[in-house]
Design a protein around this motif. Structure first.
Motif, PDB file in Angstrom:
ATOM      1  N   GLY A 263      -8.298   3.698  18.241  1.00  0.00           N
ATOM      2  CA  GLY A 263      -7.901   5.092  18.360  1.00  0.00           C
ATOM      3  C   GLY A 263      -7.521   5.726  17.039  1.00  0.00           C
ATOM      4  O   GLY A 263      -7.095   6.877  16.988  1.00  0.00           O
ATOM      5  N   ASP A 264      -7.687   4.984  15.940  1.00  0.00           N
ATOM      6  CA  ASP A 264      -7.301   5.481  14.617  1.00  0.00           C
ATOM      7  C   ASP A 264      -8.517   6.075  13.921  1.00  0.00           C
ATOM      8  O   ASP A 264      -9.385   5.344  13.448  1.00  0.00           O
ATOM      9  CB  ASP A 264      -6.703   4.331  13.789  1.00  0.00           C
ATOM     10  N   ALA A 265      -8.588   7.401  13.856  1.00  0.00           N
ATOM     11  CA  ALA A 265      -9.736   8.063  13.217  1.00  0.00           C
ATOM     12  C   ALA A 265      -9.574   8.154  11.712  1.00  0.00           C
ATOM     13  O   ALA A 265     -10.524   8.482  11.006  1.00  0.00           O
ATOM     14  CB  ALA A 265      -9.918   9.467  13.799  1.00  0.00           C
ATOM     15  N   ARG A 266      -8.373   7.836  11.210  1.00  0.00           N
ATOM     16  CA  ARG A 266      -8.119   8.040   9.783  1.00  0.00           C
ATOM     17  C   ARG A 266      -8.183   6.749   8.976  1.00  0.00           C
ATOM     18  O   ARG A 266      -8.912   6.651   7.996  1.00  0.00           O
ATOM     19  CB  ARG A 266      -6.777   8.739   9.597  1.00  0.00           C
ATOM     20  N   GLY A 267      -7.407   5.740   9.345  1.00  0.00           N
ATOM     21  CA  GLY A 267      -7.504   4.455   8.658  1.00  0.00           C
ATOM     22  C   GLY A 267      -6.464   4.221   7.587  1.00  0.00           C
ATOM     23  O   GLY A 267      -6.595   3.289   6.793  1.00  0.00           O
ATOM     24  N   GLY A 268      -5.410   5.059   7.541  1.00  0.00           N
ATOM     25  CA  GLY A 268      -4.414   4.918   6.491  1.00  0.00           C
ATOM     26  C   GLY A 268      -3.716   3.577   6.473  1.00  0.00           C
ATOM     27  O   GLY A 268      -3.486   2.997   5.410  1.00  0.00           O
ATOM     28  N   ALA A 269      -3.379   3.047   7.649  1.00  0.00           N
ATOM     29  CA  ALA A 269      -2.664   1.767   7.709  1.00  0.00           C
ATOM     30  C   ALA A 269      -3.537   0.626   7.220  1.00  0.00           C
ATOM     31  O   ALA A 269      -3.116  -0.206   6.411  1.00  0.00           O
ATOM     32  CB  ALA A 269      -2.195   1.497   9.137  1.00  0.00           C
ATOM     33  N   ALA A 270      -4.778   0.563   7.709  1.00  0.00           N
ATOM     34  CA  ALA A 270      -5.672  -0.537   7.343  1.00  0.00           C
ATOM     35  C   ALA A 270      -5.964  -0.564   5.848  1.00  0.00           C
ATOM     36  O   ALA A 270      -6.096  -1.633   5.248  1.00  0.00           O
ATOM     37  CB  ALA A 270      -6.981  -0.424   8.133  1.00  0.00           C
ATOM     38  N   LEU A 271      -6.046   0.622   5.236  1.00  0.00           N
ATOM     39  CA  LEU A 271      -6.395   0.688   3.821  1.00  0.00           C
ATOM     40  C   LEU A 271      -5.186   0.547   2.899  1.00  0.00           C
ATOM     41  O   LEU A 271      -5.351   0.368   1.696  1.00  0.00           O
ATOM     42  CB  LEU A 271      -7.104   2.014   3.520  1.00  0.00           C
ATOM     43  N   SER A 272      -3.979   0.632   3.454  1.00  0.00           N
ATOM     44  CA  SER A 272      -2.785   0.615   2.606  1.00  0.00           C
ATOM     45  C   SER A 272      -1.971  -0.662   2.685  1.00  0.00           C
ATOM     46  O   SER A 272      -1.410  -1.104   1.683  1.00  0.00           O
ATOM     47  CB  SER A 272      -1.866   1.803   2.974  1.00  0.00           C
ATOM     48  N   VAL A 273      -1.895  -1.265   3.877  1.00  0.00           N
ATOM     49  CA  VAL A 273      -0.962  -2.377   4.103  1.00  0.00           C
ATOM     50  C   VAL A 273      -1.212  -3.543   3.159  1.00  0.00           C
ATOM     51  O   VAL A 273      -0.291  -4.055   2.510  1.00  0.00           O
ATOM     52  CB  VAL A 273      -1.036  -2.846   5.572  1.00  0.00           C
ATOM     53  N   ARG A 274      -2.443  -3.983   3.067  1.00  0.00           N
ATOM     54  CA  ARG A 274      -2.758  -5.148   2.226  1.00  0.00           C
ATOM     55  C   ARG A 274      -2.426  -4.875   0.754  1.00  0.00           C
ATOM     56  O   ARG A 274      -1.870  -5.709   0.048  1.00  0.00           O
ATOM     57  CB  ARG A 274      -4.237  -5.501   2.410  1.00  0.00           C
ATOM     58  N   SER A 275      -2.762  -3.678   0.285  1.00  0.00           N
ATOM     59  CA  SER A 275      -2.549  -3.353  -1.125  1.00  0.00           C
ATOM     60  C   SER A 275      -1.074  -3.267  -1.476  1.00  0.00           C
ATOM     61  O   SER A 275      -0.655  -3.716  -2.552  1.00  0.00           O
ATOM     62  CB  SER A 275      -3.243  -2.019  -1.440  1.00  0.00           C
ATOM     63  N   ILE A 276      -0.262  -2.724  -0.551  1.00  0.00           N
ATOM     64  CA  ILE A 276       1.163  -2.524  -0.835  1.00  0.00           C
ATOM     65  C   ILE A 276       1.962  -3.812  -0.657  1.00  0.00           C
ATOM     66  O   ILE A 276       2.822  -4.151  -1.480  1.00  0.00           O
ATOM     67  CB  ILE A 276       1.745  -1.416   0.057  1.00  0.00           C
ATOM     68  N   THR A 277       1.688  -4.554   0.404  1.00  0.00           N
ATOM     69  CA  THR A 277       2.494  -5.746   0.707  1.00  0.00           C
ATOM     70  C   THR A 277       1.903  -7.038   0.153  1.00  0.00           C
ATOM     71  O   THR A 277       2.612  -8.031   0.009  1.00  0.00           O
ATOM     72  CB  THR A 277       2.651  -5.916   2.229  1.00  0.00           C
ATOM     73  N   GLY A 278       0.615  -7.036  -0.118  1.00  0.00           N
ATOM     74  CA  GLY A 278      -0.037  -8.264  -0.566  1.00  0.00           C
ATOM     75  C   GLY A 278      -0.318  -9.241   0.557  1.00  0.00           C
ATOM     76  O   GLY A 278      -0.814 -10.350   0.320  1.00  0.00           O
ATOM     77  N   LYS A 279      -0.020  -8.845   1.797  1.00  0.00           N
ATOM     78  CA  LYS A 279      -0.236  -9.715   2.950  1.00  0.00           C
ATOM     79  C   LYS A 279      -1.561  -9.382   3.634  1.00  0.00           C
ATOM     80  O   LYS A 279      -1.906  -8.212   3.791  1.00  0.00           O
ATOM     81  CB  LYS A 279       0.907  -9.570   3.965  1.00  0.00           C
ATOM     82  N   PRO A 280      -2.312 -10.384   4.068  1.00  0.00           N
ATOM     83  CA  PRO A 280      -3.620 -10.133   4.679  1.00  0.00           C
ATOM     84  C   PRO A 280      -3.516  -9.612   6.108  1.00  0.00           C
ATOM     85  O   PRO A 280      -2.493  -9.786   6.781  1.00  0.00           O
ATOM     86  CB  PRO A 280      -4.276 -11.517   4.667  1.00  0.00           C
ATOM     87  N   ILE A 281      -4.573  -8.963   6.546  1.00  0.00           N
ATOM     88  CA  ILE A 281      -4.693  -8.559   7.948  1.00  0.00           C
ATOM     89  C   ILE A 281      -5.476  -9.658   8.662  1.00  0.00           C
ATOM     90  O   ILE A 281      -6.619  -9.943   8.319  1.00  0.00           O
ATOM     91  CB  ILE A 281      -5.423  -7.202   8.078  1.00  0.00           C
ATOM     92  N   PHE A 282      -4.840 -10.307   9.645  1.00  0.00           N
ATOM     93  CA  PHE A 282      -5.475 -11.405  10.372  1.00  0.00           C
ATOM     94  C   PHE A 282      -6.454 -10.905  11.431  1.00  0.00           C
ATOM     95  O   PHE A 282      -7.593 -11.350  11.509  1.00  0.00           O
ATOM     96  CB  PHE A 282      -4.416 -12.280  11.049  1.00  0.00           C
ATOM     97  N   TYR A 283      -5.960 -10.005  12.264  1.00  0.00           N
ATOM     98  CA  TYR A 283      -6.756  -9.532  13.399  1.00  0.00           C
ATOM     99  C   TYR A 283      -6.604  -8.021  13.545  1.00  0.00           C
ATOM    100  O   TYR A 283      -5.643  -7.433  13.030  1.00  0.00           O
ATOM    101  CB  TYR A 283      -6.296 -10.178  14.724  1.00  0.00           C
ATOM    102  N   ALA A 284      -7.545  -7.431  14.264  1.00  0.00           N
ATOM    103  CA  ALA A 284      -7.471  -6.020  14.627  1.00  0.00           C
ATOM    104  C   ALA A 284      -7.702  -5.891  16.124  1.00  0.00           C
ATOM    105  O   ALA A 284      -8.656  -6.466  16.668  1.00  0.00           O
ATOM    106  CB  ALA A 284      -8.510  -5.210  13.862  1.00  0.00           C
ATOM    107  N   SER A 285      -6.809  -5.171  16.793  1.00  0.00           N
ATOM    108  CA  SER A 285      -6.959  -4.920  18.222  1.00  0.00           C
ATOM    109  C   SER A 285      -7.764  -3.639  18.399  1.00  0.00           C
ATOM    110  O   SER A 285      -7.394  -2.590  17.877  1.00  0.00           O
ATOM    111  CB  SER A 285      -5.584  -4.777  18.877  1.00  0.00           C
ATOM    112  N   THR A 286      -8.872  -3.731  19.145  1.00  0.00           N
ATOM    113  CA  THR A 286      -9.804  -2.606  19.234  1.00  0.00           C
ATOM    114  C   THR A 286      -9.974  -2.084  20.657  1.00  0.00           C
ATOM    115  O   THR A 286     -10.983  -1.461  20.972  1.00  0.00           O
ATOM    116  CB  THR A 286     -11.181  -3.017  18.676  1.00  0.00           C
TER     117      THR A 286
END
Length: 476
Positions: A248-271
């Motif tokens: 439901g995210d048409a923008r993508g701000g969280a996906a594009l920012s979290v890894r860069s800011i925290t250095g932690k990887p994204i394991f999974y995405a709920s779709t």
């Protein structure tokens, strides 16, 4: 998913693709548009600045400016930088002898549902999974987890206590004693970050000694998700992220920012809402989706999961023989529905997603097509050439459609069988334009209601018959 960002980046990069040469002015103008697109997508400002600067620096390099296809080179640079922004490579949970996964996050982020989805995914990998409810704050949270566990046949170790630490530790020990090798602990959330939440989470973490602490983040929060992640990182130092509500995210701000800011990887995405709607997060594939390049690898993986090995072997055998009966069609249609929402599947096809951006795909039409096939006798499904005029009328009455719909279904099957024969001989199938689809089905699949179209220049399956001199039944 990311439709707004994808459209804006596609427009900018599409303009660059059409240029024979690129100069400083053209690239600078494009980078301004990319910057605006990312900011409107609620991407963190510092992330945007770094991303645009890296793309601009590489785009102005001699390799791009002297290239015969400079526009394509810039697209590749943007793809590479997007991939790097989201993590370069896929990361996963630790695989130890006995794994404890602690889920943390704010209330409403979807932790409990994510626990069920993660349990299902790990069970499919061969793990013996157990769920432990330690959310004693939200009413019915434990009941919800027990219902989820029952639906996927995963045990839930409930402890009658008001102490979340005791609930987590006793559940962990009982699961281990029963032979489980993976436990997922669902913890309590709050409407905002506070000391009480963090203190309780730290106590549970120290008691169960998790191999992985996973932060469950609502992708719809956009840039605020970054602030939440930073606050959790300061107190519990999580290992990775699961993004929820990404569909439901048409923008993508969280996906594009979290890894860069925290250095932690994204394991999974709920779709999606269903328990099978959890995907391993592949940064390179996600970058391809954002840029409208499709995601063929994920599509193949979904198809393999939707069909058993026996079904795949049978379909391959019939493909080699160039046969395509309505029994085959029924199996393919049902497999397609198991793969997920149809529009999401079609967007994974390179070049198709943009054509279908504004298409009104009604998946309920697929049920009408299935009703037509089920109104046939077993002999008619296996030997479609026996379906004459009277049989067509009977099928139409039995499925509540018109004879015209049945005629289109039969014509579409002929087109599909012809394609199957070409593939069976090792040839590239010739598509008559882009055929209509069964309620928005895959291109070339038969059985489409006459009013359903996919693209302005789409051609009905019956057109293939007319092209070869055959008269189409049931003209409009």
């Amino acid at each position: 998913m990311f439709d707004s960002l994808s459209d804006k980046l596609g427009a900018v990069l599409g303009d660059l693709r059409g240029r024979g040469r690129l100069d400083d002015e053209a690239i600078s103008g494009a980078m301004r548009e990319v910057r605006l697109a990312l900011l409107e997508a609620d991407v963190n400002l510092e992330v945007v600045r770094g991303f645009v600067e890296r793309v601009r620096e590489r785009a102005l390099g001699a390799e791009v400016l002297k290239s015969l296809t400079p526009g394509q080179q810039v697209v590749k640079i943007v793809h590479d930088e997007l991939t790097d922004l989201m993590g370069s490579e896929s990361a996963g949970l630790k695989r130890t002898g006995f794994s404890v996964i602690l889920l943390a996050g704010l209330q409403g982020s979807g932790k409990t549902t994510t626990a069920g989805k993660l349990a299902r995914a790990l069970k499919a990998e061969g793990r013996t999974v157990a769920l432990i409810p330690a959310d004693l704050q939200r009413p019915a949270a434990i009941d919800q987890l027990e219902q989820l566990g029952a639906s996927i046949d995963v045990p839930v170790y409930r402890t009658d206590t008001k102490d979340p630490v005791r609930a987590a530790t006793e559940g962990r020990e009982r699961a281990k004693a029963d032979g489980c090798d993976t436990v997922i602990v669902d913890t309590a959330g709050r409407l905002q970050i506070d000391e009480e939440l963090m203190g309780e989470l730290v106590r549970v973490r120290d008691a169960v000694r998790p191999t992985d602490i996973v932060l469950v983040l609502d992708a719809m929060l956009g840039q605020e998700a970054v602030n939440v992640a930073k606050a959790f990182q300061e107190r519990v130092d999580f290992d990775g992220v699961i993004l929820t509500k990404l569909d439901g995210d048409a923008r993508g701000g969280a996906a594009l920012s979290v890894r860069s800011i925290t250095g932690k990887p994204i394991f999974y995405a709920s779709t999606g809402e269903k328990l099978d709607a959890l995907e391993v997060f592949h940064p390179d594939r996600m970058a391809s989706r954002i840029l409208g390049m499709g995601d063929v690898l994920t599509l193949i993986e979904r198809a393999e999961q939707a069909a058993s090995e026996d079904e795949q072997a049978q379909m391959e055998e019939r493909l080699r023989k160039g046969q395509f009966t309505f029994d085959d069609f029924l199996s393919a249609q049902r497999m397609l529905r198991r793969m997920g929402p149809l529009q999401g599947i079609l967007k994974m096809l390179p070049g198709v997603g943009s054509q279908l951006a504004d298409a009104d795909i009604d998946e309920n039409k697929m049920k009408r097509v299935e009703a037509m096939v089920l109104s046939m006798t077993p002999r008619e499904r296996s030997m479609p050439h026996t379906i004459d005029g009277k049989r067509r009328q009977r099928i139409a009455r039995g499925s509540g459609v018109s004879v015209q719909d049945v005629n289109q279904l039969l014509e579409g099957r002929k087109v599909m069988e012809k394609m199957m024969k070409q593939v069976g001989k090792g040839k590239m199938p010739s598509l008559p334009g882009m055929p209509k689809m069964p309620g928005g089905g895959m291109p070339g699949m038969p059985g489409m209601p006459p009013q359903q179209t996919v693209a302005p220049r789409s051609t009905a399956p019956g057109a293939a018959g007319r092209k070869h001199g055959k008269k189409k039944s049931g003209r409009r």
